[in-house]
Design a protein around this motif. Structure first.
Motif, short mmCIF file in Angstrom:
data_model
loop_
_atom_site.label_atom_id
_atom_site.label_comp_id
_atom_site.label_asym_id
_atom_site.label_seq_id
_atom_site.Cartn_x
_atom_site.Cartn_y
_atom_site.Cartn_z
N ALA A 151 0.84 -1.16 -0.08
CA ALA A 151 0.02 0.06 0.14
C ALA A 151 0.88 1.42 0.09
O ALA A 151 1.73 1.45 0.73
N GLY A 152 0.99 2.07 -1.00
CA GLY A 152 1.71 3.09 -1.19
C GLY A 152 3.09 2.69 -1.81
O GLY A 152 3.38 3.07 -2.78
N ILE A 153 3.53 1.74 -0.96
CA ILE A 153 5.07 1.20 -1.50
C ILE A 153 5.03 -0.10 -0.52
O ILE A 153 4.48 -0.07 0.74
N PRO A 154 5.53 -1.24 -1.27
CA PRO A 154 5.76 -2.48 -0.29
C PRO A 154 6.48 -2.35 0.99
O PRO A 154 7.56 -1.62 0.86
N THR A 155 6.12 -2.65 2.03
CA THR A 155 6.57 -2.42 3.42
C THR A 155 6.31 -3.40 4.33
O THR A 155 5.28 -4.24 4.41
N ILE A 156 7.53 -3.60 5.16
CA ILE A 156 7.73 -4.62 6.23
C ILE A 156 7.69 -3.99 7.31
O ILE A 156 8.48 -3.21 7.63
N PHE A 157 6.67 -4.21 8.19
CA PHE A 157 6.74 -3.56 9.56
C PHE A 157 6.97 -4.71 10.53
O PHE A 157 6.47 -5.80 10.53
N LEU A 158 7.79 -4.29 11.73
CA LEU A 158 8.21 -5.17 12.48
C LEU A 158 7.97 -4.24 13.97
O LEU A 158 7.93 -3.28 13.91
N ASN A 159 7.81 -5.20 15.11
CA ASN A 159 7.79 -4.52 16.30
C ASN A 159 9.12 -3.99 16.81
O ASN A 159 10.23 -5.00 16.94
N ALA A 160 9.42 -2.73 17.23
CA ALA A 160 10.67 -2.38 17.57
C ALA A 160 11.41 -3.17 18.56
O ALA A 160 12.45 -3.48 18.64
N GLN A 192 16.82 -2.07 -4.37
CA GLN A 192 17.01 -1.10 -3.25
C GLN A 192 15.76 -0.45 -2.68
O GLN A 192 15.57 -0.17 -1.73
N HIS A 193 14.91 -0.10 -3.69
CA HIS A 193 13.85 1.03 -3.60
C HIS A 193 12.81 0.20 -2.70
O HIS A 193 11.94 0.80 -1.93
N THR A 194 12.55 -1.07 -3.17
CA THR A 194 11.24 -1.55 -2.55
C THR A 194 11.78 -3.05 -2.29
O THR A 194 12.48 -3.75 -2.83
N PRO A 195 11.26 -3.82 -1.20
CA PRO A 195 10.26 -3.01 -0.30
C PRO A 195 11.03 -2.09 0.84
O PRO A 195 12.08 -2.24 0.90
N LYS A 196 10.39 -1.40 1.56
CA LYS A 196 10.90 -0.64 2.79
C LYS A 196 10.85 -1.51 3.95
O LYS A 196 9.81 -2.59 3.87
N VAL A 197 11.72 -1.22 4.86
CA VAL A 197 11.44 -2.05 6.37
C VAL A 197 11.32 -1.01 7.27
O VAL A 197 12.06 -0.07 7.15
N ALA A 198 10.47 -1.13 8.16
CA ALA A 198 10.06 -0.29 9.29
C ALA A 198 9.81 -0.87 10.52
O ALA A 198 9.32 -2.23 10.61
N PHE A 199 9.91 -0.06 11.76
CA PHE A 199 9.61 -0.58 13.06
C PHE A 199 8.66 0.18 13.94
O PHE A 199 8.82 1.35 13.61
N VAL A 200 7.90 -0.37 14.39
CA VAL A 200 6.72 0.50 15.16
C VAL A 200 6.75 0.30 16.74
O VAL A 200 7.29 -0.81 17.12
N ALA A 201 6.58 1.37 17.52
CA ALA A 201 6.32 1.03 18.90
C ALA A 201 5.02 1.78 19.40
O ALA A 201 4.52 2.87 18.63
N LYS A 202 4.71 1.60 20.55
CA LYS A 202 3.63 2.47 21.35
C LYS A 202 4.30 3.97 21.44
O LYS A 202 5.50 4.07 21.59
N PRO A 203 3.55 4.88 21.65
CA PRO A 203 4.08 6.04 21.82
C PRO A 203 4.72 6.47 23.44
O PRO A 203 4.81 5.57 24.28
#
Length: 397
Positions: free
Chosen positions: A218-227, A275-286
């Protein structure tokens, strides 16, 4: 021995969102570069200053970061209901290739203004004062973007008081709508939006570990992980990760194995040329943190924390396309992004990134056991920095 003289090519250097790039009209490119192929790629690499073994791009327009090693080609669109076709090329810094596999959401904010200023929009469509709506066909990913560009006295308004964290000076606000931003298909959890068929997967990375992951197109292929699961808090700034070679190598191997699971590549080795796709990102609570500008961000100011890597390095703010992925995933209960934001149904989130905060909205509806996202919405700004001609050696392409 004789040397080829330099050639001049009309071009405009523009900041869009938290990125900068060299913009061209397709008609202004040398004829052999008006079609996809080695000549076009060679030209764009020479304009930007790649490949550069020193990783500085001194002999070109790039600034040796993923946010500034970018090119855009625009042309009038023959597609019904669209004004312009927008093609984005992410130029590798130290390697000889241009990655055409995805969009740049930040530079999307500059496409409408450039189209208007460069005569690609019919004059009758441009109000004397008000908003000019530009419908953009994003050719890399075959999606529609609608840009709402402010006009004053018949010209694009670039100055204003809209502030964007990651950009030093205020400017005029450009509202963007990314229509139908997710890939679609059949399957549990939304099909190709979630290419594995699941909202959360166990991503096994040999030699590194197994991690919970939301993999979304969505937008760009992205892999989300838990920080927390990968040893981070979600408050990290660039140096904490970009100064750690082992961490960058670990993120790249995670990205490669995620790309395989998403069906984007067939082997780990292929990741080096994508290199441009997919992105990798990590998320956490505020949580409270201090942004790279010194600005204090309170936990109460955001719904979640997100850090994302682009072209092998932690991004200084947030890629616009990744923001679309964040907004989309946040709108779908059960994804890692949604859970980090507190769970439940929501149509917008404000997230903390290294430079501050950003709000992105998404409209999601559920049809049976599938989710559909009709649009993602966010605001950016854009400003022309320089216009005229770029020069490149005539034998470089």
């Amino acid at each position: 021995m004789p040397h080829a003289p330099q050639v001049k090519i009309p071009a405009t250097y523009i900041r869009g969102g938290t990125s900068k790039g060299v913009f061209f009209r397709l008609q202004d490119l040398p004829e052999r570069c008006q079609v996809a192929g080695p000549a076009r790629d060679a030209l764009l690499m020479r304009v930007i200053g790649s490949p550069d073994p020193y990783a500085k791009q001194i002999d070109g327009m790039g600034a040796a970061t993923s946010s500034t090693s970018k090119t855009v080609i625009l042309s009038k669109s023959s597609r019904p209901g669209h004004d312009v076709d927008y093609l984005f090329g992410q130029v590798a810094i130290d390697k000889a290739f241009v990655d055409w596999s995805g969009n740049c959401g930040n530079l999307s904010a500059a496409v409408g203004p450039f189209a208007i200023a460069s005569g690609l929009i019919d004059a009758a469509r441009i109000p004397a004062n008000g908003i000019c709506t530009v419908r953009i066909w994003q050719a890399n990913i075959s999606k529609t973007i609608v840009a709402h560009v402010p006009i004053t006295d018949g010209e694009v308004q670039e100055t204003g008081d809209f502030e964007l964290d990651g950009v030093t000076f205020p400017a005029a606000e450009v509202q963007l709508e990314f229509l139908d931003p997710a890939d679609e298909g059949d399957g549990e959890g939304g099909g190709a939006m979630f290419p594995t068929g699941h909202l959360v997967d166990d991503l096994e990375v040999p030699g590194v570990g197994t991690f919970k992951a939301t993999m979304i197109n969505a937008g760009i292929p992205t892999i989300f992980l838990n920080a927390e699961e990968i040893g981070y808090s979600g408050t990290e700034l660039q140096e904490a990760i970009n100064g750690d070679a082992a961490a960058l190598a670990r993120f790249e191997i995670i990205r490669a194995h995620g790309a395989i699971r998403m069906g984007l590549i067939k082997s780990v080795e292929e990741a080096a040329t994508r290199q441009h796709t997919p992105k990798v990102a990590f998320v956490a609570k505020p949580r409270d943190y201090v942004a790279s500008s010194g600005k204090e961000v309170k936990a109460a100011d955001v719904d979640l924390m997100v850090r994302a890597l682009s072209m092998g390095k932690l991004h200084h703010a947030m890629m616009g396309t990744a923001a679309v992925a964040i907004g989309t995933a946040a709108a779908i209960p059960g994804t890692l992004v949604n859970l980090a934001a507190g769970g439940g149904e929501r149509n917008a989130v404000r997230f903390g990134h290294p430079s501050g905060t950003l709000r992105v909205g998404a409209e999601a509806v559920r049809n049976g056991d599938q989710w559909q996202v009709t649009k993602a919405i966010m605001s950016r700004s854009a400003r022309i920095l320089m216009e005229g001609n770029v020069r490149v050696p005539g034998d470089s392409f």
